[in-house]
Motif scaffolding. Structure first.
Motif, PDB file in Angstrom:
ATOM      1  N   ILE A  13     -19.422   1.094   2.412  1.00 46.34           N
ATOM      2  CA  ILE A  13     -19.657  -0.286   2.860  1.00 46.34           C
ATOM      3  C   ILE A  13     -20.250  -1.117   1.722  1.00 46.34           C
ATOM      4  N   GLU A  14     -21.151  -0.519   0.939  1.00 49.14           N
ATOM      5  CA  GLU A  14     -21.707  -1.233  -0.221  1.00 49.14           C
ATOM      6  C   GLU A  14     -20.609  -1.622  -1.200  1.00 49.14           C
ATOM      7  N   GLN A  15     -19.641  -0.726  -1.393  1.00 44.24           N
ATOM      8  CA  GLN A  15     -18.548  -1.039  -2.303  1.00 44.24           C
ATOM      9  C   GLN A  15     -17.700  -2.182  -1.766  1.00 44.24           C
ATOM     10  N   VAL A  16     -17.442  -2.167  -0.458  1.00 47.36           N
ATOM     11  CA  VAL A  16     -16.693  -3.270   0.161  1.00 47.36           C
ATOM     12  C   VAL A  16     -17.461  -4.575   0.007  1.00 47.36           C
ATOM     13  N   ALA A  17     -18.774  -4.535   0.259  1.00 43.46           N
ATOM     14  CA  ALA A  17     -19.587  -5.755   0.138  1.00 43.46           C
ATOM     15  C   ALA A  17     -19.557  -6.295  -1.284  1.00 43.46           C
ATOM     16  N   TYR A  18     -19.590  -5.395  -2.263  1.00 43.60           N
ATOM     17  CA  TYR A  18     -19.565  -5.853  -3.656  1.00 43.60           C
ATOM     18  C   TYR A  18     -18.201  -6.432  -4.022  1.00 43.60           C
ATOM     19  N   ASP A  19     -17.134  -5.695  -3.692  1.00 48.41           N
ATOM     20  CA  ASP A  19     -15.788  -6.128  -4.088  1.00 48.41           C
ATOM     21  C   ASP A  19     -15.361  -7.413  -3.392  1.00 48.41           C
ATOM     22  N   LYS A  20     -15.674  -7.524  -2.114  1.00 46.86           N
ATOM     23  CA  LYS A  20     -15.152  -8.638  -1.310  1.00 46.86           C
ATOM     24  C   LYS A  20     -16.094  -9.838  -1.236  1.00 46.86           C
ATOM     25  N   VAL A  21     -17.370  -9.640  -1.514  1.00 46.86           N
ATOM     26  CA  VAL A  21     -18.325 -10.745  -1.330  1.00 46.86           C
ATOM     27  C   VAL A  21     -19.199 -10.959  -2.565  1.00 46.86           C
ATOM     28  N   ILE A  22     -19.930  -9.923  -2.979  1.00 42.44           N
ATOM     29  CA  ILE A  22     -20.920 -10.103  -4.046  1.00 42.44           C
ATOM     30  C   ILE A  22     -20.252 -10.511  -5.348  1.00 42.44           C
ATOM     31  N   ARG A  23     -19.205  -9.791  -5.734  1.00 42.91           N
ATOM     32  CA  ARG A  23     -18.567 -10.106  -7.015  1.00 42.91           C
ATOM     33  C   ARG A  23     -17.976 -11.520  -7.031  1.00 42.91           C
ATOM     34  N   PRO A  24     -17.222 -11.960  -5.988  1.00 42.27           N
ATOM     35  CA  PRO A  24     -16.750 -13.357  -6.010  1.00 42.27           C
ATOM     36  C   PRO A  24     -17.887 -14.380  -6.093  1.00 42.27           C
ATOM     37  N   ILE A  25     -18.991 -14.105  -5.394  1.00 39.06           N
ATOM     38  CA  ILE A  25     -20.117 -15.042  -5.447  1.00 39.06           C
ATOM     39  C   ILE A  25     -20.698 -15.091  -6.859  1.00 39.06           C
ATOM     40  N   GLU A  26     -20.923 -13.935  -7.460  1.00 41.18           N
ATOM     41  CA  GLU A  26     -21.514 -13.912  -8.798  1.00 41.18           C
ATOM     42  C   GLU A  26     -20.577 -14.502  -9.838  1.00 41.18           C
ATOM     43  N   GLU A  27     -19.281 -14.289  -9.685  1.00 44.42           N
ATOM     44  CA  GLU A  27     -18.333 -14.922 -10.604  1.00 44.42           C
ATOM     45  C   GLU A  27     -18.419 -16.433 -10.488  1.00 44.42           C
ATOM     46  N   ASP A  28     -18.568 -16.944  -9.265  1.00 42.58           N
ATOM     47  CA  ASP A  28     -18.680 -18.387  -9.081  1.00 42.58           C
ATOM     48  C   ASP A  28     -20.000 -18.907  -9.633  1.00 42.58           C
ATOM     49  N   LEU A  29     -21.073 -18.148  -9.462  1.00 42.08           N
ATOM     50  CA  LEU A  29     -22.368 -18.550 -10.029  1.00 42.08           C
ATOM     51  C   LEU A  29     -22.303 -18.586 -11.549  1.00 42.08           C
ATOM     52  N   GLN A  30     -21.588 -17.645 -12.136  1.00 43.97           N
ATOM     53  CA  GLN A  30     -21.450 -17.639 -13.594  1.00 43.97           C
ATOM     54  C   GLN A  30     -20.596 -18.803 -14.072  1.00 43.97           C
ATOM     55  N   VAL A  31     -19.601 -19.187 -13.270  1.00 45.06           N
ATOM     56  CA  VAL A  31     -18.818 -20.380 -13.611  1.00 45.06           C
ATOM     57  C   VAL A  31     -19.726 -21.606 -13.636  1.00 45.06           C
ATOM     58  N   TYR A  32     -20.623 -21.699 -12.665  1.00 43.74           N
ATOM     59  CA  TYR A  32     -21.550 -22.836 -12.636  1.00 43.74           C
ATOM     60  C   TYR A  32     -22.498 -22.798 -13.831  1.00 43.74           C
ATOM     61  N   ALA A  33     -22.975 -21.587 -14.193  1.00 41.85           N
ATOM     62  CA  ALA A  33     -23.869 -21.470 -15.348  1.00 41.85           C
ATOM     63  C   ALA A  33     -23.160 -21.917 -16.623  1.00 41.85           C
ATOM     64  N   ARG A  34     -21.911 -21.492 -16.811  1.00 43.23           N
ATOM     65  CA  ARG A  34     -21.144 -21.931 -17.986  1.00 43.23           C
ATOM     66  C   ARG A  34     -20.847 -23.422 -17.909  1.00 43.23           C
ATOM     67  N   PHE A  35     -20.652 -23.940 -16.691  1.00 42.13           N
ATOM     68  CA  PHE A  35     -20.425 -25.367 -16.502  1.00 42.13           C
ATOM     69  C   PHE A  35     -21.609 -26.166 -17.031  1.00 42.13           C
ATOM     70  N   ARG A  36     -22.818 -25.721 -16.724  1.00 42.36           N
ATOM     71  CA  ARG A  36     -24.014 -26.426 -17.193  1.00 42.36           C
ATOM     72  C   ARG A  36     -24.088 -26.404 -18.715  1.00 42.36           C
ATOM     73  N   GLU A  37     -23.753 -25.249 -19.315  1.00 43.48           N
ATOM     74  CA  GLU A  37     -23.769 -25.158 -20.773  1.00 43.48           C
ATOM     75  C   GLU A  37     -22.731 -26.093 -21.390  1.00 43.48           C
ATOM     76  N   ASN A  38     -21.553 -26.140 -20.786  1.00 36.81           N
ATOM     77  CA  ASN A  38     -20.503 -27.001 -21.330  1.00 36.81           C
ATOM     78  C   ASN A  38     -20.821 -28.476 -21.156  1.00 36.81           C
ATOM     79  N   VAL A  39     -21.577 -28.825 -20.124  1.00 39.39           N
ATOM     80  CA  VAL A  39     -22.013 -30.223 -19.981  1.00 39.39           C
ATOM     81  C   VAL A  39     -22.887 -30.610 -21.167  1.00 39.39           C
TER      82      VAL A  39
END
Length: 573
Positions: free
Chosen positions: A541-567
């Motif tokens: 279940i932890e693997q499912v939570a990471y693959d289906k939820v945690i990883r997409p969220i963290e990828e999106d958070l990292q996109v926002y972090a890079r967005f701030r740097e690029n601004v």
């Protein structure tokens, strides 16, 4: 002094130009971070990354304006860097065409007080090499292109303006919509904006509302020319300039550049000409204009970020809550409890007292028999599709994990994180069911000690059976004296019956005690078995939570972090 129409050159291609521009030498923008303050190409590359990151997240008008700027900048940087495009814009009667002719030294653009006088943009170029593609990109009609043969015109020393592309525009206040559209187009692409005003209409509301205020941040590439000062007394000129400066500063222009001119006075255009000479010689107007455009667009992207550093990972507490919610939604505790029961039932077939089992079978319990034979298949088949976990429970878990994170982000990025968390929402129930199926053990494998106990129990059954047969023989041959004198003492001596009976009772007691002790051991091991099963299911279940939820969220958070740097890079910081 000579003039000639610029020959038709092959038009500069504008299609298929990459968004990320090259520098003036044509080389691609560097990929690594700049050593000092970012240059124009680095800022444009950062702006391109902002557009890519903002697709589907930010407001579309902001992305469209940024994409248009990137396209325009890419095209301009690929055209001649030796030429500086200077536009003369103004209202009817401001004298911009007269000023244009005065700088050119010829009557190239029609002058007059009627509206409109200039209907098409007129261009005069000092230096033909590379100017053709640039004028094609500017879309100046070939009938209105003129060139100064400055290399041969030594008398007027026009070579000081080598590289100048001076454009006379139609009136911005023209009654013709196409004339205003022409002004708008050139104002958006000129390297240096020159607004020509006269003492009577320098406060014209249309000029300030439509052009001065929207381009207030372009002070560095904007020049205000107060023309026709020959109509004013010297002290009136100073008052007029001071009032114009006050007005411009009130509208957001910091330290505006203002010069005075008179197209009819002998030395009335010298100051303006000196500015043009300095601008052309510096060859910075092109990059300064694009930098100002990037500043303006990048500030709009800055509105989509918070100053505080954002989270880039999902914290442990939220991870644990999500896994627990998925565990409950999938029913893992109930499955583990069922596995404990199945373990005990299966163990009873191995470590239980066989005689008790035989008696139970004589009563025929089909439910128990079905549970023993079909439980594994039933459990495996139970975890398919939404039966494995209800979609509503999954949705509640997804909402809980993003609720706190989205509050730490700007609204647009909060929505993006919530969307990332739900990107695989419909797949989660089936994935949870699959993880539980994979955690179910094979019921065909049993502990070795079960086999040892079963062997021992059947040995005791055999001893008990032989004891019963022995007692029977002793009764027949010893008590009833059947068989005469030739029978053996082992079956003919009735005095052995008590001893064999004790052996039978002890054997039965040993079997019962063995079964009782093993049941206690099975009860303890079944609890451990259930805990182990729940642990295996939780890992899945932890693997499912990471693959289906945690990883997409963290990828999106990292996109926002890079967005701030690029601004910051796009803003030149």
């Amino acid at each position: 002094m000579t003039t000639s129409a610029i020959p038709a050159n092959s038009p500069a291609g504008t299609g298929g130009i990459p968004i990320v521009p090259a520098d003036a030498s044509g080389s691609a923008a560097p990929a690594g971070p700049p050593a000092g303050p970012p240059g124009l190409t680095d800022r444009l590359a950062a702006l391109d990354r902002l557009v890519q990151a903002g697709v589907g997240r930010l407001d579309q008008p902001v992305l469209d304006d940024a994409a248009a700027l990137l396209d325009r900048a890419g095209q301009r940087l690929r055209l001649s860097g030796e030429h500086t495009v200077v536009t003369l814009a103004g209202g009817t009667g401001s004298g911009k065409s007269s000023l244009f002719n005065a700088i050119c030294g010829l009557e190239l653009s029609p002058t007059g007080m009627r509206r409109p006088m200039t209907s098409k943009a007129h261009a005069c170029v000092w230096g033909l090499d590379g100017a053709g593609p640039l004028l094609d990109w500017l879309d100046v009609d070939k009938r209105h292109r003129y060139a100064r043969a400055s290399a041969l015109d030594l008398q007027h020393a026009d070579h000081s303006l080598q590289g100048l592309v001076l454009i006379d525009l139609p009136d911005h206040d023209s009654v013709q919509a196409m004339h205003r559209a022409e002004v708008d187009r050139f104002v958006a692409i000129a390297d240096l904006l020159v607004w020509v005003v006269d003492p009577q209409k320098y406060a014209d509301a249309a000029l300030h509302r439509n052009y001065i205020v929207p381009f207030a941040q372009h002070t560095g590439v904007t020049l205000i020319v107060l023309n026709q000062v020959d109509r004013l007394a010297p002290h009136e000129i100073d008052d007029c300039v001071a009032d114009l400066r006050r007005l411009l500063e009130a509208e957001g222009m910091a330290d505006p550049r203002i010069i005075t001119t008179s197209a009819i006075a002998e030395d009335g255009t010298y100051g303006f000409r000196d500015v043009l000479v300095d601008t052309v010689a510096a060859r910075r107007a092109r990059t300064e204009r694009l930098s100002a455009d990037v500043d303006k667009v990048a500030e709009r992207f800055a509105d989509y970020r918070y100053p505080a550093d954002p989270p880039v990972t999902v914290d442990d507490a939220r991870r644990a809550d999500l896994v627990q919610a998925f565990t409950d939604a999938a029913g893992a505790p109930a499955v583990a409890e069922a596995m404990e029961s199945a373990y005990e039932l299966r163990a009873s077939d191995f470590v239980g007292w066989p005689i008790t089992g035989i008696i139970a079978r004589l009563r025929s319990d089909p439910l128990r028999r079905m549970r023993l034979t079909e439980l594994r298949d039933e459990l495996r088949n139970a975890f398919t599709g939404p039966i494995g976990a209800q979609q509503g429970d999954v949705d509640n878990a997804l909402h809980a994990v993003t609720e706190g994170l989205s509050q730490e982000l700007p609204a647009h990025w909060g929505r993006s994180v919530r969307a990332a968390a739900r990107s695989h929402a419909t797949e989660i129930p089936e994935a949870l069911g699959e993880s539980l199926r994979n955690a179910l053990p094979s019921f065909n494998v049993v502990p070795r000690w079960w086999w040892l106990v079963k062997t021992w129990q059947y040995f005791l059954v055999l001893v008990a059976g032989l004891s019963v047969v022995w007692i029977a023989l002793l009764v027949v041959y010893g008590v009833f004296d059947i068989g005469g004198q030739g029978k053996s003492s082992l079956i003919g001596d009735a005095g052995l019956i008590p001893y064999v009976t004790v052996l039978l009772v002890c054997t039965l007691g040993m079997g019962w005690l063995t079964a009782s002790a093993c049941r206690n051991l099975v009860a303890l091991s079944s609890a451990k078995h259930g805990d182990k099963m729940e642990h295996h299911m939780r890992v899945g279940i932890e693997q499912v939570a990471y693959d289906k939820v945690i990883r997409p969220i963290e990828e999106d958070l990292q996109v926002y972090a890079r967005f701030r740097e690029n601004v910051d890079i796009a803003l030149g910081r």
